[in-house]
Design an enzyme around this catalytic site. Structure first.
Site, PDB file in Angstrom:
ATOM      1  N   SER A   1      -6.530   0.012  -3.934  1.00 16.05           N
ATOM      2  CA  SER A   1      -7.325   1.237  -3.900  1.00 16.05           C
ATOM      3  C   SER A   1      -6.530   2.387  -3.306  1.00 16.05           C
ATOM      4  O   SER A   1      -5.808   2.217  -2.336  1.00 16.05           O
ATOM      5  CB  SER A   1      -8.602   1.036  -3.076  1.00 16.05           C
ATOM      6  OG  SER A   1      -9.331   2.250  -3.006  1.00 16.05           O
TER       7      SER A   1
ATOM      8  N   GLU B   1     -18.129   3.244  -3.378  1.00 16.66           N
ATOM      9  CA  GLU B   1     -17.530   4.526  -3.779  1.00 16.66           C
ATOM     10  C   GLU B   1     -18.442   5.286  -4.741  1.00 16.66           C
ATOM     11  O   GLU B   1     -18.651   6.496  -4.591  1.00 16.66           O
ATOM     12  CB  GLU B   1     -16.179   4.247  -4.434  1.00 16.66           C
ATOM     13  CG  GLU B   1     -15.459   5.445  -5.004  1.00 16.66           C
ATOM     14  CD  GLU B   1     -14.231   5.016  -5.791  1.00 16.66           C
ATOM     15  OE1 GLU B   1     -14.049   5.497  -6.922  1.00 16.66           O
ATOM     16  OE2 GLU B   1     -13.452   4.182  -5.278  1.00 16.66           O
TER      17      GLU B   1
ATOM     18  N   HIS C   1     -16.025  -2.444  -3.117  1.00 14.68           N
ATOM     19  CA  HIS C   1     -15.465  -1.166  -2.650  1.00 14.68           C
ATOM     20  C   HIS C   1     -15.805  -0.068  -3.650  1.00 14.68           C
ATOM     21  O   HIS C   1     -16.265   1.017  -3.277  1.00 14.68           O
ATOM     22  CB  HIS C   1     -13.940  -1.298  -2.497  1.00 14.68           C
ATOM     23  CG  HIS C   1     -13.209   0.006  -2.378  1.00 14.68           C
ATOM     24  ND1 HIS C   1     -12.973   0.838  -3.468  1.00 14.68           N
ATOM     25  CD2 HIS C   1     -12.643   0.634  -1.313  1.00 14.68           C
ATOM     26  CE1 HIS C   1     -12.320   1.910  -3.070  1.00 14.68           C
ATOM     27  NE2 HIS C   1     -12.107   1.811  -1.765  1.00 14.68           N
ATOM     28  N   ASN C   2     -15.587  -0.341  -4.926  1.00 15.76           N
ATOM     29  CA  ASN C   2     -15.843   0.678  -5.942  1.00 15.76           C
ATOM     30  C   ASN C   2     -17.329   0.974  -6.091  1.00 15.76           C
ATOM     31  O   ASN C   2     -17.715   2.109  -6.383  1.00 15.76           O
ATOM     32  CB  ASN C   2     -15.253   0.245  -7.282  1.00 15.76           C
ATOM     33  CG  ASN C   2     -13.735   0.388  -7.310  1.00 15.76           C
ATOM     34  OD1 ASN C   2     -13.091   0.457  -6.272  1.00 15.76           O
ATOM     35  ND2 ASN C   2     -13.162   0.425  -8.490  1.00 15.76           N
TER      36      ASN C   2
ATOM     37  N   LYS D   1     -12.675  -5.623  -4.041  1.00 14.73           N
ATOM     38  CA  LYS D   1     -12.344  -4.326  -4.642  1.00 14.73           C
ATOM     39  C   LYS D   1     -13.516  -3.820  -5.496  1.00 14.73           C
ATOM     40  O   LYS D   1     -13.817  -2.618  -5.523  1.00 14.73           O
ATOM     41  CB  LYS D   1     -11.085  -4.450  -5.513  1.00 14.73           C
ATOM     42  CG  LYS D   1     -10.702  -3.173  -6.275  1.00 14.73           C
ATOM     43  CD  LYS D   1     -10.503  -1.997  -5.357  1.00 14.73           C
ATOM     44  CE  LYS D   1      -9.899  -0.763  -5.968  1.00 14.73           C
ATOM     45  NZ  LYS D   1      -9.988  -0.504  -7.369  1.00 14.73           N
TER      46      LYS D   1
END
Length: 477
Positions: free
Chosen positions: A130, A191, A187-188, A184
């Site tokens: 990232s 986001e 995480h996105n 990940k």
């Protein structure tokens, strides 16, 4: 002769930047690309770093140039191209070598590839990276999953190129199989929620307070000096400040209001549903992007129903700031809850404190209070952030502002798919007596599903009427 420390295949922007980062940190890297001319272009662009680059157009020569046990990064499009690349590499690999896939792959694909290659004695690392193009070049956050032995082979290189927070690499091994790509993905998802909530607050500034982009930019710059300090708040100020050189108009006013998405946000919403963990801010953000893509339908609907009536709002910028902070906490709480449940069900034992640590620099959602999140999960049970003392105090201080903003949004016809979802989640989560007792009664009535009672143990059924006839309503003339 083998002399490269690591190899990399795929010299598009992200791959090229990672390769330059590796060379800059003192490691020799072999590079390969399907289109050979791109290899020459990369070497020419590398400048002084080219002395630590081993360019190889032939795949067999590329692999032979890497020291054993080999670590080979592949930067190709997710999905079928990854499987095809694995098959191309296999004839040349030896036991103990590892393929390191650094794209945005679905974690279940990584699980499958890990198991497939494990049976052949080849390691597979699914690595979430990232930070975008700039992060790849100068230091991303790196989330590693897969074969632990091969992680140790690649560890010196990956930690060297990672972002640093107070000297500590934002890179960690998180578990076997698809653990790294799963983290990940979440995480996105966070986001997505963070970006959507920022956009909703911008909507209040633009349409409710009549602020120009440059004025909004100044507010976000100020917010970035306080509790909202984060990468996304920082770049929001820059985006709102940008001016189109041709027209002299604020660039944001010329950008079409149709948001794209590559799938990771949607994956995070889907896996949350599969794990039965509420992640309503992520779901709201995904839905908002989908609605944004329906530009023609939105214009048609606006003609049918009329434009938003533009009710004046009396919200202060301080209230908007506090509401955004409360919404952000809810989004993180949901994301970490999804990771905690996945860790339990898949046996990953995800180190959530470490996850928060490696998100403190390099990644897109880096923010000031990740230190507090890290401390909340270090050495303790994986509790929802809304139960952690630091965040309890923050929510007590800020949820009133979130309530004001959501109420103003409903009155002024401002769509708030994320801020509204964050408030509903918070209110539902802290409600000791909910309304699901009625739902359980309904389920037992029509399906004999049974229910628990508050005064007795066991599964019970209600003494409902045997049958109910529902007649069709007579049409009204």
């Amino acid at each position: 002769m083998s002399h490269a420390d690591i190899g990399l295949i795929g010299l598009a922007v992200m791959g090229s930047n990672l390769a330059l980062n590796i060379a800059e940190k003192g490691h020799t890297i072999a590079v390969h690309n399907r289109t050979a001319s791109r290899i020459d272009d990369f070497v020419a662009m590398a400048g002084p770093l080219a002395e630590r680059v081993v360019p190889k157009a032939d795949l067999a020569e590329f692999i032979a140039s890497i020291r054993r046990p080999r670590s080979i990064i592949i930067m190709v499009k997710a999905g079928k191209p990854v499987d095809e690349m694995i098959e191309q590499l296999l004839p040349y690999l030896e036991e103990g070598d590892a393929i390191i896939e650094c794209g945005n792959s679905l974690y279940t694909d990584t699980d499958r590839r890990f198991a497939y290659l494990q049976g052949k004695g080849i390691g597979y690392l699914g690595v979430g990276v990232s930070g975008g193009e700039e992060g790849a070049r100068h230091g991303p956050s790196i989330m590693v999953g897969g074969a632990k032995a091969q992680w140790h082979n690649a560890e010196p290189v990956l930690k060297a190129i990672a972002a640093k927070f107070k000297g500590e690499p934002c890179c960690a091994y998180l578990g076997e199989g698809g653990a790294g790509h799963f983290v990940k993905t979440i995480h996105n998802g966070i986001e997505y929620g963070d970006m959507q909530m920022i956009a909703e607050v911008y909507g209040f500034m633009r349409d409710g307070l009549g602020m120009k982009p440059a004025e909004c930019a100044e507010v976000f710059r100020k917010w970035n000096e306080g509790p909202l300090n984060s990468y996304l708040i920082e770049i929001t100020g820059h985006v709102l400040d940008a001016v189109d050189p041709e027209s002299g108009t604020a660039l944001v006013e010329l950008i079409l209001d149709k948001a794209g998405q590559k799938g990771t946000g949607r994956w995070s919403a889907i896996v949350a549903q599969e794990l039965a963990v509420p992640a309503t801010t992520i779901e709201g953000a995904v839905a908002a992007r989908s609605i944004s893509a329906m530009k023609d339908e939105r214009l048609e609907a606006e003609k049918l129903y009329g434009a938003r009536r533009g009710a004046e709002i009396s919200l202060s910028l301080d209230t908007l700031e506090k509401a955004l902070l409360a919404g952000k906490i809810a989004a993180y709480a949901q994301g970490f809850a999804v990771m905690a449940k996945a860790s339990e069900e898949k046996g990953w034992n995800l180190p959530l404190g470490t996850v928060a640590k490696i998100w403190r620099a390099g990644c897109i959602i880096r923010s000031r209070f990740l230190d507090q999140m890290s401390a909340a999960y270090e050495g303790g049970p994986a509790r929802n952030l809304l139960l952690v003392p630091d965040f309890v105090e923050l929510m007590k201080a800020n949820h009133g502002a979130l309530r004001e903003v959501v109420a103003a949004g409903a009155h002024g016809e401002f769509p708030l798919p994320c801020l509204g979802a964050a408030l509903s989640y918070f209110d539902a989560y802290r409600q000791g007596l909910g309304t699901a007792n009625l739902i359980q009664g309904q389920r037992d009535f029509f399906g004999a599903h049974g229910f628990e009672r508050s005064d007795k143990d066991g599964v019970h059924h209600g003494d409902w009427p045997a049958t109910i006839q529902v007649e069709a309503a007579e049409p009204q003339v």
